[in-house]
Write an enzyme that holds these catalytic residues in place. Structure first.
Site, short mmCIF file in Angstrom:
data_model
loop_
_atom_site.label_atom_id
_atom_site.label_comp_id
_atom_site.label_asym_id
_atom_site.label_seq_id
_atom_site.Cartn_x
_atom_site.Cartn_y
_atom_site.Cartn_z
N TYR A 153 39.39 22.61 -13.14
CA TYR A 153 40.23 21.77 -12.29
C TYR A 153 41.08 20.83 -13.14
O TYR A 153 42.29 20.69 -12.93
CB TYR A 153 39.36 20.97 -11.33
CG TYR A 153 40.16 20.07 -10.41
CD1 TYR A 153 40.77 20.58 -9.26
CD2 TYR A 153 40.31 18.71 -10.69
CE1 TYR A 153 41.51 19.76 -8.42
CE2 TYR A 153 41.04 17.89 -9.86
CZ TYR A 153 41.64 18.42 -8.73
OH TYR A 153 42.39 17.60 -7.91
N THR A 188 38.82 13.03 1.51
CA THR A 188 39.18 14.35 2.02
C THR A 188 37.97 15.26 1.94
O THR A 188 37.00 14.99 1.22
CB THR A 188 40.32 14.98 1.19
OG1 THR A 188 39.85 15.18 -0.17
CG2 THR A 188 41.57 14.11 1.18
#
Length: 248
Positions: A153, A188
């Site tokens: 990531y 989120t």
């Protein structure tokens, strides 16, 4: 910003959804995309209920044919493309580098890097003919820092920042601005998946000087600013929105 034509990838949840709603409230004309048809149609109706002209186009940014059709449909519907927000992304596969392989690499980079590359390729194709436009890519504070057990990531967001700066240099003479917003930890579903538990999310919150997580709406505000005429002399920049996390 009113009546601008705005394209948002990864618009069905989190930051993408908040950004779509924010632009709709300001009167923009919207094309929103994602991979889930039912959720996309629901968002389309929600945006229209706010008074916006809006259309959902199902697309997977890992596939160039999907991206090309997405951009072409936006132009066919509204005649131009003023703002593009390349938000589609994945948290990828967590774990040490020694546990990664070609499959986990592709699972992260195909969306986070290839998706941004293909999106900019076709957005710039339209914007260069117009002689105007603003593109925002979504990076992360991990796009310019290291993070243990999140190498793929992290590396993918470093790549997004490199693509952003290179595209900005290529597009500046055509009247197009290209920037990236780099959020810190934001409330989120992706953050929940990324941390893997409430205790770990709390640890990320504690590392933010403002002692809270960001809200998707706050990232949407930053996106709206950097794509507006108030930011007309800003291009090629990575703008941190992270509660002070990278201040030291």
């Amino acid at each position: 910003m009113a009546q601008s034509v705005v394209l948002i990838t990864g618009a069905l949840t989190g930051i993408g959804r908040a950004t779509a709603l924010a632009f709709a409230k300001q009167g923009a004309r919207l094309v929103v995309s994602g991979r889930k048809q039912e959720a996309g149609r629901a968002l389309e109706q929600e945006l229209r209920a706010l008074g916006a002209e809006a259309e959902f186009v199902q697309a997977d940014v890992r596939h160039e044919s999907d991206v090309q059709k997405l951009v072409d449909k936006a132009v066919a519907r509204f005649g131009r493309l003023d703002i593009a927000v390349n938000n589609a992304g994945t948290e990828g596969v967590r774990g040490p580098i020694t546990a990664q392989d070609a499959e986990s690499y592709a699972a992260t980079f195909d969306t986070n890097v290839l998706g941004v590359l293909l999106s900019m390729k076709h957005e710039l194709r339209v914007m260069q003919v117009q002689g105007s436009g603003s593109i925002v890519n979504i990076s992360s504070t991990m796009g310019h820092r290291g993070a243990a057990n999140a190498s793929l990531y992290t590396a993918s967001k470093h790549a997004v920042e490199g693509l952003t700066k290179s595209a900005a240099l290529e597009a500046a003479a055509s009247g197009i601005r290209v920037n990236a917003i780099a959020p810190g930890p934001v409330e989120t579903a992706m953050l929940d998946r990324f941390t893997g538990g409430a205790d770990k999310t709390a640890g990320m919150k504690a590392a933010v000087p403002m002692n809270r997580l960001g809200r998707p709406e706050e990232i949407a505000d930053a996106i709206q600013f950097v794509t507006s005429e108030k930011a007309a002399f800003i291009t090629g920049q990575i703008i941190d929105v992270n509660g002070g996390k990278t201040a030291s």
